[in-house]
Design a protein around this motif. Sequence first.
Motif, mmCIF file in Angstrom:
data_model
loop_
_atom_site.group_PDB
_atom_site.id
_atom_site.type_symbol
_atom_site.label_atom_id
_atom_site.label_comp_id
_atom_site.label_asym_id
_atom_site.label_seq_id
_atom_site.Cartn_x
_atom_site.Cartn_y
_atom_site.Cartn_z
ATOM 1 N N ASP A 11 0.849 -1.196 0.000
ATOM 2 C CA ASP A 11 0.000 0.000 0.000
ATOM 3 C C ASP A 11 0.881 1.241 0.000
ATOM 4 N N PRO A 12 0.822 2.059 -1.052
ATOM 5 C CA PRO A 12 1.692 3.247 -1.110
ATOM 6 C C PRO A 12 1.353 4.307 -0.068
ATOM 7 N N ASP A 13 0.185 4.202 0.540
ATOM 8 C CA ASP A 13 -0.226 5.204 1.533
ATOM 9 C C ASP A 13 0.238 4.866 2.944
ATOM 10 N N ILE A 14 0.771 3.673 3.135
ATOM 11 C CA ILE A 14 1.228 3.273 4.478
ATOM 12 C C ILE A 14 2.722 3.553 4.600
ATOM 13 N N GLN A 15 3.065 4.381 5.565
ATOM 14 C CA GLN A 15 4.455 4.766 5.806
ATOM 15 C C GLN A 15 4.974 4.054 7.054
ATOM 16 N N ILE A 16 6.241 3.760 7.050
ATOM 17 C CA ILE A 16 6.865 3.133 8.216
ATOM 18 C C ILE A 16 7.876 4.090 8.830
ATOM 19 N N LYS A 17 7.789 4.232 10.148
ATOM 20 C CA LYS A 17 8.738 5.092 10.860
ATOM 21 C C LYS A 17 10.074 4.380 11.001
ATOM 22 N N LYS A 18 11.110 5.161 11.125
ATOM 23 C CA LYS A 18 12.429 4.590 11.379
ATOM 24 C C LYS A 18 12.565 4.325 12.870
ATOM 25 N N TRP A 19 12.998 3.115 13.213
ATOM 26 C CA TRP A 19 13.210 2.781 14.622
ATOM 27 C C TRP A 19 14.585 3.253 15.059
ATOM 28 N N VAL A 20 14.595 4.138 16.037
ATOM 29 C CA VAL A 20 15.843 4.598 16.642
ATOM 30 C C VAL A 20 15.852 4.073 18.067
ATOM 31 N N ARG A 21 16.705 3.125 18.310
ATOM 32 C CA ARG A 21 16.709 2.490 19.630
ATOM 33 C C ARG A 21 17.195 3.463 20.689
ATOM 34 N N PRO A 22 16.442 3.626 21.784
ATOM 35 C CA PRO A 22 16.915 4.473 22.893
ATOM 36 C C PRO A 22 18.186 3.894 23.503
ATOM 37 N N ASN A 23 18.912 4.727 24.213
ATOM 38 C CA ASN A 23 20.188 4.277 24.777
ATOM 39 C C ASN A 23 19.991 3.666 26.164
ATOM 40 N N TYR A 24 19.006 2.784 26.276
ATOM 41 C CA TYR A 24 18.810 1.992 27.485
ATOM 42 C C TYR A 24 18.145 0.680 27.067
ATOM 43 N N PRO A 25 18.370 -0.385 27.837
ATOM 44 C CA PRO A 25 17.737 -1.672 27.512
ATOM 45 C C PRO A 25 16.277 -1.671 27.924
#
Length: 411
Positions: free
Chosen positions: A253-267
Amino acid sequence: MISEQFDVFLFDLDGVVYIGDEPLSGAVESLARLREKKKIIRFLTNDPCTTRSKIVNRLNRMNIEAHEEEVITSGWATAQYLKSTNLKMAFVLGNNDLKWELRQAGIEITNGSSCDAVVVGWDNTVTFYDIQRAAKYIAQGAVFAATNADKTFPAPEGPLPAVGAIVEAIRVSTGKRPVIVGKPFPSMFHEAIKNLDPSSRIVMIGDNPMTDILGAHQAGLQAVLVGESNTYPAKNDFRNADANIRDLLGLFDPDIQIKKWVRPNYPWPESIKPGVAGIVFDEYGRVLLMKRADNGLWGIPSGHVEPAETVEQAIIREIREETGLEVQVKRLIGVYSDPVSQIFSYPNGEIAHFITNCFECQVIGGSLNKNHWETLDIQFFDIHQLPENLLPMHPKWLADALEQQTSSYIR
């Protein structure tokens, strides 16, 4: 569209590709389209009661192309873990499929008096006597491993106990934390992406935020949730998907966007615990710090809250136990919960997020005792000449204590 943004697609099976013996809407077409685009596909399942070849046959009967090397089951991944750690003999609480996968990896299955590892999967015939034997072997030094930690599985009559229920019984009785191989833990994801080009763009597609989404994010991968969206309140909650689709056709689906996962600096923490800290000034305005034996860092006396204790009672007790000083609480400095500084990893593998009540305290008796097992040193420091190796959250607590504002607040 999502299908164009990634080179490798990791798919959960039940609830994403099929339910029972029927493919879900759009699954057959979507997987075929990805193959046409030369995408790499992997199938991941926490089900320990099957083999890779059985999964391939099941998918093929649904007209879905699949190959054994593309399938990662929790049973097969557990066998690879034992093989990689040179464990040769296992006592197994699991069905014949799990035992078969272990044997293929060179692991001997034993019912004798000793073993290298206890492996927990699923078998309806497991008895309390089996659990007792497993606990005995672990107490004797056997490695405690589990295919997964799912506590329930869905059934027509409602949720029923799963592998995690057996794991928990053994964990409670032994005090030992298991090595868990299946999602959301790293081993299965590492097996899935092993030998792939390091520059590959990889995404996980799953229907369970607690296993598929959390696990992918812990592995540093982006994650798409199939089905009803579950949104958790914290922006950086590892269980929040980067995109949501109704079925696998949503990948195109061209209308569905995915965010970039930026892992926080904690587990990611597995529990939230109450904590206390006490800032103690002497008559010269110097602050009491203790050098911790576990990490060699200086910090304010701190600790946990025992059952039935108030937080004020807890900090008075902690300071007395750690320093030998008797104190009284003057005021609450603040209540702190910043995950960057207050998520802790323990040597046994436990990860906890502390909510800490920080108090200013006044000495009313006692004397410094530098022989407490948790400390290397205890002394008062001029606030302008603090040691550099302070625990990361403590400078903020000290700064707030030095302010004139006395109201409590959440941080």
